[in-house]
Scaffold this motif. Structure first.
Motif, PDB file in Angstrom:
ATOM      1  N   ALA A  69       0.833  -1.206   0.000  1.00  0.00           N
ATOM      2  CA  ALA A  69       0.000   0.000   0.000  1.00  0.00           C
ATOM      3  C   ALA A  69       0.865   1.253   0.000  1.00  0.00           C
ATOM      4  O   ALA A  69       0.565   2.222  -0.706  1.00  0.00           O
ATOM      5  CB  ALA A  69      -0.927   0.001   1.205  1.00  0.00           C
ATOM      6  N   GLY A  70       1.931   1.247   0.784  1.00  0.00           N
ATOM      7  CA  GLY A  70       2.834   2.395   0.821  1.00  0.00           C
ATOM      8  C   GLY A  70       3.492   2.662  -0.514  1.00  0.00           C
ATOM      9  O   GLY A  70       3.603   3.815  -0.946  1.00  0.00           O
ATOM     10  N   LEU A  71       3.920   1.601  -1.182  1.00  0.00           N
ATOM     11  CA  LEU A  71       4.551   1.762  -2.499  1.00  0.00           C
ATOM     12  C   LEU A  71       3.559   2.279  -3.537  1.00  0.00           C
ATOM     13  O   LEU A  71       3.877   3.168  -4.333  1.00  0.00           O
ATOM     14  CB  LEU A  71       5.155   0.434  -2.959  1.00  0.00           C
ATOM     15  N   ILE A  72       2.349   1.737  -3.515  1.00  0.00           N
ATOM     16  CA  ILE A  72       1.321   2.176  -4.460  1.00  0.00           C
ATOM     17  C   ILE A  72       0.969   3.642  -4.220  1.00  0.00           C
ATOM     18  O   ILE A  72       0.895   4.448  -5.154  1.00  0.00           O
ATOM     19  CB  ILE A  72       0.062   1.289  -4.351  1.00  0.00           C
ATOM     20  N   ALA A  73       0.763   3.996  -2.950  1.00  0.00           N
ATOM     21  CA  ALA A  73       0.403   5.376  -2.614  1.00  0.00           C
ATOM     22  C   ALA A  73       1.514   6.345  -3.020  1.00  0.00           C
ATOM     23  O   ALA A  73       1.238   7.433  -3.536  1.00  0.00           O
ATOM     24  CB  ALA A  73       0.116   5.493  -1.122  1.00  0.00           C
ATOM     25  N   LYS A  74       2.753   5.956  -2.811  1.00  0.00           N
ATOM     26  CA  LYS A  74       3.882   6.828  -3.173  1.00  0.00           C
ATOM     27  C   LYS A  74       3.890   7.108  -4.673  1.00  0.00           C
ATOM     28  O   LYS A  74       4.042   8.257  -5.101  1.00  0.00           O
ATOM     29  CB  LYS A  74       5.197   6.172  -2.749  1.00  0.00           C
ATOM     30  N   LYS A  75       3.697   6.089  -5.461  1.00  0.00           N
ATOM     31  CA  LYS A  75       3.682   6.272  -6.916  1.00  0.00           C
ATOM     32  C   LYS A  75       2.494   7.128  -7.364  1.00  0.00           C
ATOM     33  O   LYS A  75       2.641   7.994  -8.228  1.00  0.00           O
ATOM     34  CB  LYS A  75       3.647   4.918  -7.633  1.00  0.00           C
ATOM     35  N   ILE A  76       1.330   6.889  -6.772  1.00  0.00           N
ATOM     36  CA  ILE A  76       0.143   7.678  -7.128  1.00  0.00           C
ATOM     37  C   ILE A  76       0.344   9.145  -6.789  1.00  0.00           C
ATOM     38  O   ILE A  76       0.051  10.032  -7.595  1.00  0.00           O
ATOM     39  CB  ILE A  76      -1.113   7.123  -6.422  1.00  0.00           C
ATOM     40  N   VAL A  77       0.856   9.424  -5.600  1.00  0.00           N
ATOM     41  CA  VAL A  77       1.048  10.807  -5.171  1.00  0.00           C
ATOM     42  C   VAL A  77       2.113  11.500  -6.018  1.00  0.00           C
ATOM     43  O   VAL A  77       1.929  12.652  -6.441  1.00  0.00           O
ATOM     44  CB  VAL A  77       1.409  10.871  -3.673  1.00  0.00           C
TER      45      VAL A  77
ATOM     46  N   HIS B 140       5.939  20.000 -11.661  1.00  0.00           N
ATOM     47  CA  HIS B 140       7.300  19.747 -11.197  1.00  0.00           C
ATOM     48  C   HIS B 140       7.307  18.591 -10.198  1.00  0.00           C
ATOM     49  O   HIS B 140       6.266  18.132  -9.748  1.00  0.00           O
ATOM     50  CB  HIS B 140       7.947  21.006 -10.599  1.00  0.00           C
ATOM     51  N   ASP B 141       8.510  18.133  -9.882  1.00  0.00           N
ATOM     52  CA  ASP B 141       8.644  16.978  -9.004  1.00  0.00           C
ATOM     53  C   ASP B 141       8.112  17.264  -7.602  1.00  0.00           C
ATOM     54  O   ASP B 141       8.059  18.411  -7.159  1.00  0.00           O
ATOM     55  CB  ASP B 141      10.115  16.554  -8.896  1.00  0.00           C
ATOM     56  N   ALA B 142       7.774  16.207  -6.913  1.00  0.00           N
ATOM     57  CA  ALA B 142       7.299  16.313  -5.534  1.00  0.00           C
ATOM     58  C   ALA B 142       8.419  16.840  -4.641  1.00  0.00           C
ATOM     59  O   ALA B 142       9.603  16.610  -4.916  1.00  0.00           O
ATOM     60  CB  ALA B 142       6.855  14.940  -5.048  1.00  0.00           C
ATOM     61  N   PRO B 143       8.062  17.545  -3.577  1.00  0.00           N
ATOM     62  CA  PRO B 143       9.082  18.034  -2.654  1.00  0.00           C
ATOM     63  C   PRO B 143       9.899  16.877  -2.078  1.00  0.00           C
ATOM     64  O   PRO B 143       9.361  15.816  -1.761  1.00  0.00           O
ATOM     65  CB  PRO B 143       8.284  18.717  -1.549  1.00  0.00           C
ATOM     66  N   ASN B 144      11.176  17.114  -1.957  1.00  0.00           N
ATOM     67  CA  ASN B 144      12.091  16.110  -1.441  1.00  0.00           C
ATOM     68  C   ASN B 144      12.506  16.512  -0.033  1.00  0.00           C
ATOM     69  O   ASN B 144      12.723  17.689   0.243  1.00  0.00           O
ATOM     70  CB  ASN B 144      13.318  16.026  -2.361  1.00  0.00           C
ATOM     71  N   GLU B 145      12.630  15.538   0.847  1.00  0.00           N
ATOM     72  CA  GLU B 145      12.993  15.852   2.230  1.00  0.00           C
ATOM     73  C   GLU B 145      14.390  16.456   2.357  1.00  0.00           C
ATOM     74  O   GLU B 145      14.691  17.106   3.349  1.00  0.00           O
ATOM     75  CB  GLU B 145      12.892  14.597   3.095  1.00  0.00           C
TER      76      GLU B 145
END
Length: 86
Positions: A16-24, A34-39
């Motif tokens: 679920a975490g991997l799927i959610a990460k890709k969707i977001v 643009h790309d998602a914010p990076n920590e």
């Protein structure tokens, strides 16, 4: 304690975490361009980082609940008794 359910629920949570990460990440790219914010990016806008975090957390929760519901129906009665006790 049902070890089988613990393994299934852990695996389901990871998937679920991997799927959610890709969707977001895909949705963020499509919505903002643009790309998602990076920590590690300390130059990013704070508001953008907060909005991204809220969207990512909500998406992760929804996907995890859907995956766990499916895993529970697949696993059977053992999962229902464990879910009630937690």
């Amino acid at each position: 304690m049902d070890i089988g359910w613990k393994i299934v629920s852990t695996g389901g949570g990871l998937v679920a975490g991997l799927i959610a990460k890709k969707i977001v990440e895909f949705g963020w790219q499509a919505a903002t361009g643009h790309d998602a914010p990076n920590e590690d990016d300390f130059q990013s806008n704070l508001l953008e980082a907060v909005v991204f975090s809220v969207v990512a957390a909500a998406t992760n929760t929804i996907i995890r609940n859907l995956v766990m519901k499916k895993a529970s129906s697949w696993y059977g009665e053992g999962a229902k008794s464990v879910a009630v006790n937690t």
